[in-house]
Design an enzyme around this catalytic site. Sequence first.
Site, mmCIF file in Angstrom:
data_model
loop_
_atom_site.group_PDB
_atom_site.id
_atom_site.type_symbol
_atom_site.label_atom_id
_atom_site.label_comp_id
_atom_site.label_asym_id
_atom_site.label_seq_id
_atom_site.Cartn_x
_atom_site.Cartn_y
_atom_site.Cartn_z
ATOM 1 N N HIS A 107 0.840 -1.192 0.000
ATOM 2 C CA HIS A 107 0.000 0.000 0.000
ATOM 3 C C HIS A 107 0.880 1.248 0.000
ATOM 4 C CE1 HIS A 107 -3.560 2.427 0.534
ATOM 5 N NE2 HIS A 107 -2.951 3.089 1.508
ATOM 6 N N SER A 108 0.580 2.185 -0.921
ATOM 7 C CA SER A 108 1.301 3.444 -1.037
ATOM 8 C C SER A 108 2.788 3.161 -1.305
ATOM 9 C CB SER A 108 1.068 4.302 0.216
ATOM 10 O OG SER A 108 1.392 5.648 -0.008
ATOM 11 N N LEU A 109 3.696 3.657 -0.475
ATOM 12 C CA LEU A 109 5.115 3.316 -0.664
ATOM 13 C C LEU A 109 5.298 1.807 -0.758
ATOM 14 C CD1 LEU A 109 8.227 3.851 -0.579
ATOM 15 C CD2 LEU A 109 8.018 3.768 1.914
ATOM 16 N N SER B 47 -1.644 -1.115 -4.234
ATOM 17 C CA SER B 47 -2.731 -0.382 -3.593
ATOM 18 C C SER B 47 -2.323 1.061 -3.279
ATOM 19 C CB SER B 47 -3.123 -1.109 -2.294
ATOM 20 O OG SER B 47 -4.020 -0.364 -1.518
#
Length: 266
Positions: free
Chosen positions: A101-103, A128
């Site tokens: 998720h993200s990074l 994500s």
Amino acid sequence: MASGEISGTDEGTAGSWVRRFRPVGDPAVRLVCFPHAGGSASAFLPLVKALPPWVEVLAMQYPGRQDRRREQFVRSLDEFTERSLGELSGWGDRPLAFFGHSLGATIAFEVARRAFEENLETVGLFASGRRAPALPPEAPFGVHDTETAVRELARLGGTDSGLFDEPEILAMVLPALRADYHAAETYRYVPAPAGRDVDCPLVALTGDRDPVTTVADARAWSAHTSGTFRLEVFEGGHFFLTERAAAVADTVAECLRTWAPQPMRG
């Protein structure tokens, strides 16, 4: 701890990256989860609780936070990738899927690119809350001063705003956030020499109100796989993953049923 039981504490040895909150005796597949910038393995507890019992989740605990707070931060995507692969070398007796998720989506992507070299069977990748790697990099967020960092946290949501008034909490959270943002901002995507980056199925997930990852940004992940591609848009902001944990888990389970090579139970 009995199989299927959720532990409220991390299960890992000192210095270890891998946490298992719900060990599974004979998993059909392992889902390896990579947290967002400033995040920790416990961010995936809602997802773990919502997934079926034949999926074993390995949540990565980056150095410099929670029980690893005395360890030095990782400050580059290359190091995140290399060290993650090293930590996963003992978990390849079952097929692996990666969820970031993200990074964490960028880290999961780079790990998936390298997994074949490490003899890790990869059945799929979930990206994500992150724009596709080939898109132009985002402008630096400037989280090195506290005021700007707090504004960024508030913009993304997912954090109790009351915590921003607690200096002790900020003192614990901000160093990890700054180190992770440095890794994100210095990352530069290098295209695969043979074309597409991974050959496994790839699912991009985003929130319909995410301030940093638009639906178009998420759809651009399709260029990074020679396998099947799927886009899932959920109601919510950048942290739709927590807000819509049950719906995300349904999507993940549906995909894993298709990807995992052995019959599912339960």
